[in-house]
Design an enzyme around this catalytic site. Structure first.
Site, PDB file in Angstrom:
ATOM      1  N   GLU A  75       0.821  -1.207   0.000  1.00 29.98           N
ATOM      2  CA  GLU A  75       0.000   0.000   0.000  1.00 29.98           C
ATOM      3  C   GLU A  75       0.860   1.264   0.000  1.00 29.98           C
ATOM      4  O   GLU A  75       0.626   2.189  -0.754  1.00 29.98           O
ATOM      5  CB  GLU A  75      -0.897  -0.029   1.244  1.00 29.98           C
ATOM      6  CG  GLU A  75      -1.891   1.092   1.318  1.00 29.98           C
ATOM      7  CD  GLU A  75      -3.154   0.797   0.525  1.00 29.98           C
ATOM      8  OE1 GLU A  75      -3.116  -0.119  -0.306  1.00 29.98           O
ATOM      9  OE2 GLU A  75      -4.147   1.505   0.740  1.00 29.98           O
ATOM     10  N   ASP A  76       1.841   1.301   0.862  1.00 34.96           N
ATOM     11  CA  ASP A  76       2.610   2.531   1.038  1.00 34.96           C
ATOM     12  C   ASP A  76       4.006   2.472   0.435  1.00 34.96           C
ATOM     13  O   ASP A  76       4.719   3.469   0.420  1.00 34.96           O
ATOM     14  CB  ASP A  76       2.737   2.876   2.535  1.00 34.96           C
ATOM     15  CG  ASP A  76       1.373   3.091   3.165  1.00 34.96           C
ATOM     16  OD1 ASP A  76       0.539   3.745   2.524  1.00 34.96           O
ATOM     17  OD2 ASP A  76       1.143   2.592   4.275  1.00 34.96           O
TER      18      ASP A  76
END
Ligand code: MN
Length: 505
Positions: A75-76
């Site tokens: 996600e990051d």
């Protein structure tokens, strides 16, 4: 300074391969998050690192600890799924993806639907280990919530208190639920938190002196009766559970008898009943306070004997008597079964749905093994899986759960993953007004699951809805036929009246 060693020291004894896996995940996550920062200004890597430490202290396996280290890389960190699969294998990818997906389930809405959301949360995660990683992730986020912008703190803390804490509690993981609930409590009800805290401080100070004297007498009495193999300590009630009790007792702390409790841990159930007899033979119990949770465990699996006695020092004290194993399970709950089970896991089938495997409703030959091994799995989870039959796949299960629990209401998502709950038959216009009246008034079009859709389309559970607004747009009279919610109707009517007024003047 962060180090693999610190994680490994917290974990249950590991094999060399296990330690190596953790070390590789550590390096990979550190490199991935390089240059990224947390709200606190700390390097981002601190977060997955602390998450992994929590997992290690829960005695999770190297696989789960590694998933904790990697949980934000998709996600990051812009890492490709294929890369994780290639380096760490299919199982770890599955867990990381699960945690990522779960991160998208957020909730804003009526409290009466929280139970449904908890169930959805469990169903979406598909694997009990995903939930445990997510709970650990949330615990570290709660520990650092003071750095998050203030306007976000309340929602996150409320979500933690209403969704995450009950899940941790009902999975029996007190080690997580206790801290999660006390930190959230301080944000959600700051005034009550301070009040409870000062009451507790006063009271526990008074208690501590008595307890110290009293526990010495208990030790003596047990020894005199031939009980030598025991551990004795005491626990103080957590703030949030004290707060809940205070509400029920008109804020009169004198009516609460289990603020401090003495815990006696033994090696067998026989010893537990024997010790209860010794205690009652020596001190007078308070009537109506004797509870046998060994014969009748609490719904989350908690077992112990509870009694409250007059100490002879002018106060009463609750005594909890249990085996060390019961104590262990009360702290780690389902987590203790997970780590046990994983060792025996067949490496050739990493895709096994854990929630299924943990439960007695499984296919033929494994059934008896699972039943005997996991008879103390919380009833709540057993019930959840009663919805499942062997020939159904996970998607069908999720659908079925949705159908069953979401009959009157549907839950749909904003593109950011916020959950909006609406009555069945709602359209994108209801959705728009549920977000904000201005969004509703300016609705010009809608995308459902990424595709343009007409404004009278009935939404389905789980749809991701995006509203396209146009500042100059005004509600159309026809909209009244499309909408289901009272809010939308009200706003449309008043906007239509405004328009008429505008035309007349
Ligand atoms: Mn995270």
């Amino acid at each position: 300074m962060e180090s693999t060693k610190e994680i490994i020291n917290l974990a249950a004894p590991l094999s060399r391969e296990g330690a190596e896996l953790i070390s590789r995940a550590f390096d990979f996550a550190k490199k991935t998050h390089e240059g990224q920062q947390r709200f606190s200004g700390e390097p981002y890597f601190i977060h997955p690192y602390e998450t992994a430490k929590i997992l290690a202290s829960l005695r999770m396996s190297p696989t789960v600890i590694s998933a904790g280290l990697l949980h934000d890389t998709l996600e990051d960190g812009n890492v490709k799924e294929e890369e994780i699969e290639e380096i760490f294998g299919e199982e770890i990818l599955f867990l990381v993806k699960g945690v990522t997906k779960l991160g998208k389930v957020k909730y804003r809405g009526a409290e009466r639907h929280n139970e449904s959301l908890r169930k959805l949360f469990v169903a979406v995660s598909r694997d009990i280990r995903v939930i445990i990683v997510k709970l650990s992730d949330r615990l570290h986020n709660m520990r650092t919530l003071q750095y998050v912008p203030e306007h976000k703190q309340g929602r996150i803390a409320k979500e933690t208190l209403e969704i995450y804490v009950p899940i941790a509690y009902r999975l029996g993981i007190r080690k997580l639920s206790r801290e999660l609930e006390d930190v959230s409590f301080s944000y959600v009800y700051p005034k009550e938190y301070e009040e409870t805290k000062s009451l507790l401080k006063q009271k526990s100070k008074e208690d501590a002196r008595c307890l110290d004297k009293f526990q010495k007498s208990v030790r003596k009495v047990l020894a005199k009766n031939g009980i030598t193999n025991f551990n004795l300590d005491y626990r103080i009630k957590t703030l949030y559970s004290l707060y809940n009790k205070l509400i029920r007792k008109d804020w009169n702390i004198e009516k609460i008898h289990d603020i401090s409790a003495l815990r006696i841990m033994l090696s067998s159930i026989d010893d537990c009943y024997k010790v209860l007899g010794i205690i009652h033979g020596t001190w007078r119990p308070l009537p109506g306070r004797i509870k046998d949770y060994i014969s009748f465990p609490k719904p989350n699996g908690y077992q112990a004997l509870h009694t409250t006695i007059f100490t002879g020092y002018g106060n009463v004290v609750e005594i909890q008597i249990k085996t060390r194993k019961m104590h262990q399970e009360a702290e780690y709950g389902v987590a203790s079964h997970v780590s046990y089970k994983e060792k025996k896991e067949d490496k050739s089938s990493p895709n096994i749905l854990w929630i299924k495997r943990l439960l007695p409703f499984n296919n033929g030959q494994e059934k008896s093994e699972i039943e005997t091994e996991h008879e103390d799995i919380p009833k709540w989870i057993k019930e959840l899986v009663e919805y499942q039959s062997t020939e159904k796949n996970q998607e069908e299960l999720e659908e079925e759960l949705k159908d069953d629990f979401f009959q009157q209401r549907i839950f749909v998502f904003t593109p950011k993953g916020d959950v909006i709950d609406l009555p069945v038959g709602s359209t994108p216009i209801d959705f728009a007004y549920a977000i904000h009246s201005e969004v509703g008034n300016q609705t010009n079009g809608a995308k459902i699951n990424g595709k343009m859709a007409s404004l009278d389309t009935h939404l389905n559970p789980g749809d991701i809805v995006e509203i396209i607004v146009n500042k100059n747009n005004r509600p159309n009279k026809k909209w009244l036929e499309y909408v289901k919610t009272a809010t939308a109707k009200k706003h449309i009517k008043s906007a239509l009246q405004e328009q008429i007024k505008g035309q007349n003047s």
